[in-house]
Design an enzyme around this catalytic site. Structure first.
Site, short mmCIF file in Angstrom:
data_model
loop_
_atom_site.label_atom_id
_atom_site.label_comp_id
_atom_site.label_asym_id
_atom_site.label_seq_id
_atom_site.Cartn_x
_atom_site.Cartn_y
_atom_site.Cartn_z
N HIS A 18 -0.28 4.62 8.53
CA HIS A 18 1.26 4.58 8.37
C HIS A 18 1.90 4.97 9.73
O HIS A 18 2.55 4.47 10.23
CB HIS A 18 1.93 5.05 7.13
CG HIS A 18 1.42 4.43 5.82
ND1 HIS A 18 0.97 5.21 5.13
CD2 HIS A 18 1.32 3.24 5.33
CE1 HIS A 18 0.68 4.55 3.71
NE2 HIS A 18 0.75 3.10 4.24
N LYS A 42 2.46 -1.25 -9.35
CA LYS A 42 1.75 -0.22 -8.96
C LYS A 42 2.43 0.98 -9.68
O LYS A 42 3.65 1.16 -9.53
CB LYS A 42 2.02 0.11 -7.57
CG LYS A 42 0.94 -0.77 -6.71
CD LYS A 42 1.06 -0.37 -5.20
CE LYS A 42 0.04 -1.21 -4.57
NZ LYS A 42 0.25 -0.82 -3.00
N ARG A 91 -4.20 -4.58 8.71
CA ARG A 91 -5.67 -4.07 9.13
C ARG A 91 -6.88 -5.12 9.12
O ARG A 91 -7.73 -4.86 9.75
CB ARG A 91 -5.97 -2.95 7.93
CG ARG A 91 -5.06 -1.84 7.88
CD ARG A 91 -5.12 -0.90 6.79
NE ARG A 91 -4.51 -1.68 5.70
CZ ARG A 91 -4.10 -1.39 4.40
NH1 ARG A 91 -4.53 -0.08 4.14
NH2 ARG A 91 -3.47 -2.00 3.56
N SER A 129 -4.20 4.09 1.40
CA SER A 129 -3.67 5.16 0.36
C SER A 129 -4.31 5.09 -0.72
O SER A 129 -4.69 6.16 -1.36
CB SER A 129 -2.26 4.79 0.11
OG SER A 129 -1.29 4.93 1.08
P1 ADP Z 1 2.24 -1.52 0.03
O1 ADP Z 1 2.12 -1.13 -1.42
O2 ADP Z 1 3.58 -2.24 0.15
O3 ADP Z 1 1.27 -2.29 0.55
P2 ADP Z 1 1.51 0.60 1.41
O4 ADP Z 1 2.29 1.91 1.57
O5 ADP Z 1 0.17 0.64 1.10
O6 ADP Z 1 2.41 -0.13 0.66
O7 ADP Z 1 1.59 0.06 2.91
C1 ADP Z 1 2.76 -0.05 3.57
C2 ADP Z 1 2.29 -0.50 5.15
O8 ADP Z 1 1.72 0.08 5.93
C3 ADP Z 1 1.74 -2.13 4.84
O9 ADP Z 1 2.33 -3.08 5.91
C4 ADP Z 1 0.25 -1.81 5.00
O10 ADP Z 1 -0.35 -3.03 5.75
C5 ADP Z 1 0.57 -1.01 6.32
N1 ADP Z 1 -0.65 0.00 6.26
C6 ADP Z 1 -1.19 0.62 5.48
N2 ADP Z 1 -2.57 1.58 5.67
C7 ADP Z 1 -2.54 1.21 7.20
C8 ADP Z 1 -3.40 1.46 8.31
N3 ADP Z 1 -4.31 2.21 8.08
N4 ADP Z 1 -3.18 0.80 9.56
C9 ADP Z 1 -2.01 0.13 9.66
N5 ADP Z 1 -1.09 -0.31 8.68
C10 ADP Z 1 -1.26 0.13 7.45
#
Ligand code: ADP
Length: 152
Positions: A18, A42, A91, A129
């Site tokens: 992130h 979620k 990703r 996450s």
């Molecule tokens: P959501 O529940 O909306 O997917 P997340 O907190 O999992 O929320 O992710 C928020 C954003 O960060 C999303 O666009 C996700 O694709 C991006 N993201 C999560 N992990 C990574 C990573 N390792 N590299 C790049 N982007 C990421």
């Protein structure tokens, strides 16, 4: 006009992946609002307050990054805070398939808000996450995956 991007997500918890996206986004936008949404599908491991606190700590020295919590539609929240862009990280092809649908729906809802995708850096591609939560729950060493100074 100031270019403002909303970076929405669960951030449960925030990972190095992130942070990488936010840092790259700061080369393109004047301000990034990290927006923690309540996702009805979620349930989170960490409370909203904890998640906000960690993000605030990580970006304490960068006034261009703000942290907010929101409910409801992301595009409506964009209008509320004046964000012209939604920032999302990609990703994999799987991420793209999912994100494309959401971006199209958002565009139908509010024409003026543009979704911008940034590719994950190769080193962070496998961080999510979900994996970090698993490691935390099973008492593994999560330090490689989360920003420095974040202790669970
Ligand atoms: P959501 O529940 O909306 O997917 P997340 O907190 O999992 O929320 O992710 C928020 C954003 O960060 C999303 O666009 C996700 O694709 C991006 N993201 C999560 N992990 C990574 C990573 N390792 N590299 C790049 N982007 C990421």
């Amino acid at each position: 006009m100031e270019k403002i991007a909303l970076f929405p997500g669960s951030f449960d918890p925030i990972t190095k992946g992130h942070v990488d996206i936010v840092k790259k986004g700061l080369h393109m936008f004047d301000k990034i609002i990290i927006a923690i949404g309540s996702n009805v599908k979620k349930t989170s491991l960490f409370t909203l307050e904890q998640r906000m606190e960690w993000i605030k700590k990580i970006f304490a020295n960068d006034p261009r990054v703000d942290v907010k919590a929101y409910t409801g539609l992301t595009v409506n929240y964009c209008k509320e805070v004046g964000a012209q862009y939604i920032l999302r990280g990609l990703r994999s092809a799987g991420d793209f398939e999912y994100e494309q649908q959401i971006a199209f729906a958002n565009k139908e809802l509010v024409e003026t808000v543009e979704t911008v995708f940034l590719l994950s850096s190769p080193y962070y591609t496998n961080i999510s996450s979900t994996i970090v939560r698993d490691i935390i729950i099973n008492k593994g060493n999560y330090s490689k995956f989360v920003p420095e100074g974040i202790v669970f």
